[in-house]
Design a protein around this motif. Structure first.
Motif, mmCIF file in Angstrom:
data_model
loop_
_atom_site.group_PDB
_atom_site.id
_atom_site.type_symbol
_atom_site.label_atom_id
_atom_site.label_comp_id
_atom_site.label_asym_id
_atom_site.label_seq_id
_atom_site.Cartn_x
_atom_site.Cartn_y
_atom_site.Cartn_z
ATOM 1 N N SER A 162 83.991 7.635 27.617
ATOM 2 C CA SER A 162 84.674 8.927 27.789
ATOM 3 C C SER A 162 85.549 9.204 26.572
ATOM 4 O O SER A 162 85.979 8.262 25.891
ATOM 5 N N GLY A 163 85.793 10.471 26.336
ATOM 6 C CA GLY A 163 86.683 10.843 25.238
ATOM 7 C C GLY A 163 86.446 12.266 24.779
ATOM 8 O O GLY A 163 85.443 12.896 25.124
ATOM 9 N N ALA A 164 87.410 12.762 24.017
ATOM 10 C CA ALA A 164 87.293 14.122 23.472
ATOM 11 C C ALA A 164 87.819 14.125 22.033
ATOM 12 O O ALA A 164 88.910 13.613 21.772
ATOM 13 N N SER A 209 86.168 20.478 30.377
ATOM 14 C CA SER A 209 85.211 19.372 30.604
ATOM 15 C C SER A 209 83.755 19.776 30.396
ATOM 16 O O SER A 209 82.900 18.910 30.202
ATOM 17 N N TYR A 210 83.454 21.067 30.439
ATOM 18 C CA TYR A 210 82.057 21.495 30.224
ATOM 19 C C TYR A 210 81.858 22.067 28.818
ATOM 20 O O TYR A 210 80.865 22.721 28.528
ATOM 21 N N GLY A 241 76.165 16.120 19.586
ATOM 22 C CA GLY A 241 74.808 15.730 19.984
ATOM 23 C C GLY A 241 74.644 14.221 20.015
ATOM 24 O O GLY A 241 73.984 13.673 20.904
ATOM 25 N N GLU A 242 75.241 13.550 19.048
ATOM 26 C CA GLU A 242 75.087 12.091 18.972
ATOM 27 C C GLU A 242 75.943 11.344 20.002
ATOM 28 O O GLU A 242 75.585 10.267 20.462
ATOM 29 N N TYR A 243 77.114 11.930 20.316
ATOM 30 C CA TYR A 243 78.048 11.218 21.197
ATOM 31 C C TYR A 243 77.852 11.555 22.680
ATOM 32 O O TYR A 243 78.433 10.887 23.543
ATOM 33 N N CYS A 244 77.068 12.608 22.966
ATOM 34 C CA CYS A 244 76.979 13.052 24.376
ATOM 35 C C CYS A 244 76.450 11.968 25.326
ATOM 36 O O CYS A 244 76.892 11.910 26.479
ATOM 37 N N PRO A 245 75.555 11.062 24.910
ATOM 38 C CA PRO A 245 75.125 10.036 25.878
ATOM 39 C C PRO A 245 76.276 9.138 26.326
ATOM 40 O O PRO A 245 76.148 8.415 27.313
ATOM 41 N N TYR A 246 77.373 9.170 25.573
ATOM 42 C CA TYR A 246 78.519 8.306 25.902
ATOM 43 C C TYR A 246 79.662 9.099 26.548
ATOM 44 O O TYR A 246 80.799 8.645 26.590
ATOM 45 N N ASN A 247 79.345 10.312 26.961
ATOM 46 C CA ASN A 247 80.342 11.150 27.639
ATOM 47 C C ASN A 247 81.533 11.471 26.730
ATOM 48 O O ASN A 247 82.673 11.551 27.178
ATOM 49 N N VAL A 248 81.249 11.621 25.453
ATOM 50 C CA VAL A 248 82.299 11.992 24.488
ATOM 51 C C VAL A 248 82.016 13.423 24.019
ATOM 52 O O VAL A 248 80.955 13.706 23.474
#
Ligand SMILES: NC(=O)c1ccc[n+]([C@@H]2O[C@H](COP(=O)([O-])OP(=O)(O)OC[C@H]3O[C@@H](n4cnc5c(N)ncnc54)[C@H](OP(=O)(O)O)[C@@H]3O)[C@@H](O)[C@H]2O)c1
Length: 265
Positions: free
Chosen positions: A134-136, A234-235, A172-179
């Motif tokens: 998770s992260g932003a 969050s979206y 795009g690269e980080y989305c599988p990790y919920n970032v």
């Protein structure tokens, strides 16, 4: 609205003054723990001291153009606060030069501060956010990405434009990790440094070209940064928002503010 930032760890690069300082304060007021960095240690220490009235603050003086320093900062912040939830890549600089005036060293300097530092910041944050799942990350671009400042600070716009693209690419690269990775394009903002250096003519020119007829205060840029980092967004990922008081709107030559204003009278 609960922004879900209570107890979260937030890094703001360039947090000793201007927009970064305002963002650090806004995050602290939301209950976050905040880490800031900048090059000048005394000023940074002073900023951290003032900010600490709102909550826990950690600071480290270093140049964000150095990759290793970014990675080490992330490690230290994680050790200090136990997580790394938000990273704001705020550092940036605009050099007052025309395109044909830049030499190699200056091109490297601009690229380092405005672009490479953002890559390093994203990499440093992702090391921990990936493990946490998770992260932003919020990148601070500029309206100059959309309206390049030709004839003045030529490299600034193209480099900020690259940050907008980089935001979507990392998202795009980080989305599988919920970032999530988002970006903000501030318009003209009256930071203490801008206030000190701007001429009345330039201030007038900028406010005349803005729908809201004034420059932003740093807090008005800080709040959308906090929003993008928060659970209220969050979206949202792979997106760039403009916070410019409607500056792009007045680029349309058929827009006639004066006529519209006259009709209101
Ligand atoms: N102000 C505006 O009108 C405006 C408009 C659009 C976009 N922006 C963008 O918003 C961001 C913040 O701008 P600002 O006007 O708030 O800037 P600012 O008042 O000049 O503050 C910049 C901050 O970054 C730090 N910094 C600068 N270079 C650094 C480096 N190499 N390594 C580490 N820290 C560094 C500075 O501290 P030290 O000097 O001690 O390092 C300071 O804390 C920038 O990305 C800028 O491009 C600003």
């Amino acid at each position: 609205m609960d922004l879900g930032l209570t107890g979260k760890t937030v890094v703001v690069t360039g947090g000793s003054k201007g927009i970064g300082y305002a963002a650090a304060e806004a995050f602290l007021k939301e209950g976050a723990k905040v880490a800031i960095c900048a090059r000048h240690e005394e000023e940074l220490k002073e900023a951290a001291k003032t900010l600490s009235q709102y909550g826990p603050v950690y600071y480290e003086a270093f140049d964000v153009v150095d990759a290793e320093y970014n990675y080490r900062f992330a490690e230290h912040v994680n050790q200090k606060f136990g997580s790394l939830d938000v990273w704001v890549n705020n550092v940036g600089v605009s050099g007052p030069k025309k395109g044909d005036e830049y030499d190699d060293e200056e091109i490297d300097f601009m690229t380092g501060v405005c672009f490479k530092s953002v890559v390093y910041g994203c990499q440093a944050a992702f090391r921990y956010m990936k493990k946490q799942h998770s992260g932003a990350i919020v990148n601070v671009s500029s309206l100059a990405a959309r309206c390049p400042s030709a004839g003045r600070s030529t490299l600034y716009g193209p480099l900020k434009s690259a940050i907008n693209n980089l935001t979507n690419t990392f998202a795009g690269e980080y989305c599988p990790y919920n970032v999530r990775v988002t970006c903000i394009m501030p318009g003209f903002t009256l930071t203490p440094a801008v206030k000190r250096t701007i001429s009345p003519e330039e201030l007038n020119m900028n406010t005349q070209a803005t729908l809201l007829r004034r420059a932003a205060n740093p807090e008005e840029i800080a709040r959308p940064i906090v929003f993008l980092a928060s659970s209220a967004a969050s979206y949202m990922t792979a997106t760039t928002i403009e916070v410019s008081g409607g500056r792009s709107m007045t680029l349309n030559p058929s827009f006639a503010y004066d006529r519209l204003a006259a009709e209101q009278k």
